[in-house]
Design an enzyme around this catalytic site. Structure first.
Site, PDB file in Angstrom:
ATOM      1  N   HIS A   1      -5.407   9.364   1.089  1.00  0.00           N
ATOM      2  CA  HIS A   1      -5.297   8.418   2.197  1.00  0.00           C
ATOM      3  C   HIS A   1      -6.122   8.887   3.394  1.00  0.00           C
ATOM      4  O   HIS A   1      -5.754   8.716   4.550  1.00  0.00           O
ATOM      5  CB  HIS A   1      -3.837   8.217   2.619  1.00  0.00           C
TER       6      HIS A   1
ATOM      7  N   ASP B   1       0.813  -1.220   0.000  1.00  0.00           N
ATOM      8  CA  ASP B   1       0.000   0.000   0.000  1.00  0.00           C
ATOM      9  C   ASP B   1       0.851   1.277   0.000  1.00  0.00           C
ATOM     10  O   ASP B   1       2.017   1.273   0.398  1.00  0.00           O
ATOM     11  CB  ASP B   1      -0.886   0.039   1.248  1.00  0.00           C
ATOM     12  N   ASP B   2       0.205   2.357  -0.437  1.00  0.00           N
ATOM     13  CA  ASP B   2       0.668   3.754  -0.271  1.00  0.00           C
ATOM     14  C   ASP B   2       1.748   4.207  -1.236  1.00  0.00           C
ATOM     15  O   ASP B   2       2.225   5.339  -1.149  1.00  0.00           O
ATOM     16  CB  ASP B   2       1.147   4.012   1.164  1.00  0.00           C
TER      17      ASP B   2
ATOM     18  N   HIS C   1       3.693  -2.337   3.007  1.00  0.00           N
ATOM     19  CA  HIS C   1       3.745  -0.991   2.423  1.00  0.00           C
ATOM     20  C   HIS C   1       5.051  -0.801   1.655  1.00  0.00           C
ATOM     21  O   HIS C   1       6.132  -1.067   2.205  1.00  0.00           O
ATOM     22  CB  HIS C   1       3.623   0.077   3.512  1.00  0.00           C
TER      23      HIS C   1
ATOM     24  N   HIS D   1      -6.199   3.169  -4.108  1.00  0.00           N
ATOM     25  CA  HIS D   1      -6.103   3.325  -2.650  1.00  0.00           C
ATOM     26  C   HIS D   1      -6.461   4.754  -2.221  1.00  0.00           C
ATOM     27  O   HIS D   1      -6.041   5.188  -1.154  1.00  0.00           O
ATOM     28  CB  HIS D   1      -4.689   2.962  -2.188  1.00  0.00           C
TER      29      HIS D   1
END
Length: 466
Positions: A345, A290-291, A432, A341
């Site tokens: 965030h 993620d991210d 991540h 995503h």
């Protein structure tokens, strides 16, 4: 009878004595007049007047914090100052040093102004306090006016852990991680540049210089409830007409960059529970990141995945795809799956329907622009999802079944043990690709899973077995 040995005094001596008497008299008169002039006090009077102020301490609404008010009504050098006082000596000393230095500068500069007929100076230091968990941010706005032309407004901040009394700065906030600092600096520069209020006033060279990834450039900031504020002084990155520029970013947006003590806890409202597998002897797993994308870490992860012939799913932030479109394309070309995503965030369950749609759609456009394809799955930040979010997102919403907590520990040696603790067939693993520690700890994970006979699938592929 005249003494023949006595010499007569020369006339030049008499002239010298007379001149000396006249000069001393003139000096005496001048000093008498000067001492009566209120604009030119004696050194003793000046020293005393510097301390002729009224100081008081009052309790505040913030536990453990008092507000000190220091006011001088001296018509030549007036000032009004507020600052915090706590039970912690080191913090108080740091604040007092700043206050005294500010007063000394103001008074010394005002003395230079005392050859004008009318003085128009003033020193005003105001205090604003923010509370975040057990952390306090004290923002001191210093407005120093020397005359009608010379004046400046500056910001100084002090941040303290109210449980320990320790002062902290941007290094503490970002866990002294240079990669996080680089990303943080880029976000700050971007937020200033796209702010409509500053659009016509930005000084591009100064902005670029003031937002370089250097720790010393981000001394002025404050933490509040759910956001971080970055302060710039007047004229620092914009023309004076723009006032004092600030950047406010939600903590959820920069959460992956923060040290674990400051992060918002990851909370999956609904974790996926695997269904019975028709072929339980077949081991499968889906690794997710993620991210990202991250200009360094994502590349390292791609090389490791290629080495172990492993496919994965990358849930990307639109704001980062915008910065690194070529890297997003590289992920897709390597055969990995790309998931949406969101853009910032943020916590979607706290947003309006239009805000949720904007988060998804802006990210989707960035992914399409970079790869030529749509994303195939969606992961809500923090796993925060409800029926409203599901209705607004047009593709499958997926969380995880194993959280490695790599975002919290930032320790490469903990990655494999955390995975082992929750390992099960058809697992979806949360990691991540923005932390160097994740890249450093990934190879032991891949080697272990390969040795255990796991097949690496994308999220879309493994959902068939849920």
């Amino acid at each position: 009878m005249t003494n023949p040995y006595r010499k007569r005094r020369g006339p030049w001596i008499d002239l010298t004595l007379i001149s000396s008497i006249i000069l001393l008299g003139a000096i005496t008169i001048y000093l008498t007049v000067l001492s009566d002039n209120p604009l030119f006090p004696s050194s003793e009077e000046t020293s005393a007047k510097e301390h002729e102020s009224t100081t008081s301490e009052e309790p505040s609404i913030f536990p453990g914090v008092k507000i000190v008010t220091d006011i001088s009504n001296d018509k030549n050098m007036p000032f009004a100052i507020q600052y915090p006082l706590t039970e912690y000596e080191a913090f108080n000393q740091a604040v007092n040093t700043y206050i005294e230095e500010s007063k000394e500068y103001y008074i010394s500069m005002m003395r230079l102004q005392q050859n004008v007929n009318e003085l128009t100076g003033e020193l005003n230091i105001s205090l604003n306090t923010f509370e975040y968990d057990h952390y306090y941010s004290f923002v001191l706005t210093n407005k120093t006016i020397l005359n009608a032309v010379e004046q400046q407004t500056t910001i100084t901040t002090f941040l303290i852990d109210n449980e320990t009394g320790e002062l902290f700065d941007i290094r503490t906030l970002l866990n002294e991680d240079l990669k996080s600092l680089e990303t943080f600096a880029a976000h700050v520069q971007s937020e200033i540049a796209k702010n409509a209020a500053y659009k016509d006033y930005i000084k591009e060279k100064e902005l670029a210089s003031a937002t370089q990834p250097k720790w010393r450039l981000f001394k002025r900031f404050a933490l509040k409830e759910d956001s971080l504020i970055i302060y710039f002084n007047e004229g620092e990155v914009t023309e004076l007409e723009a006032g004092m520029p600030t950047v406010e970013m939600s903590l959820s947006f920069i959460n992956p960059l923060l040290a674990s003590d400051f992060q918002i806890e990851m909370q999956a409202e609904e974790t996926i529970v695997p269904k019975n597998d028709k072929n339980p002897s077949k081991k499968r797993i889906a690794l997710t990141f993620d991210d990202g994308p991250h200009p360094e870490v994502t590349k390292q992860i791609l090389l490791l995945l290629e080495k172990y012939d492993a496919k994965a799913t990358f849930f990307m932030l639109g704001s980062r795809v915008q910065y690194y479109p070529e890297l997003a394309l590289k992920v897709r070309q390597a055969g990995h799956e790309i998931g949406n995503h969101s853009w910032t965030h943020g916590v979607l369950t706290k947003m309006s329907p239009s805000e949720i749609q904007k988060e998804y759609e802006s990210t989707e456009q960035a992914i399409i622009s970079a790869t030529g394809e749509n994303s195939t799955v969606f992961r809500p930040p923090y796993g925060a999802v409800n029926n409203e979010v599901r209705k607004l997102i047009p593709c499958k919403t997926v969380n995880w079944t194993i959280d490695t907590l790599d975002w919290k520990h930032r320790d490469s040696e903990k990655l494999l043990p955390m995975l082992k603790d929750g390992l099960h067939n058809n697992a979806i693993v949360l990691m991540h690709d923005i932390h160097q520690s994740t890249a450093d700890g990934l190879e032991p994970v891949l080697a272990y899973l390969q040795d255990e006979g796991y097949e690496f699938l994308t999220v879309t592929e493994i959902l068939k077995y849920h």
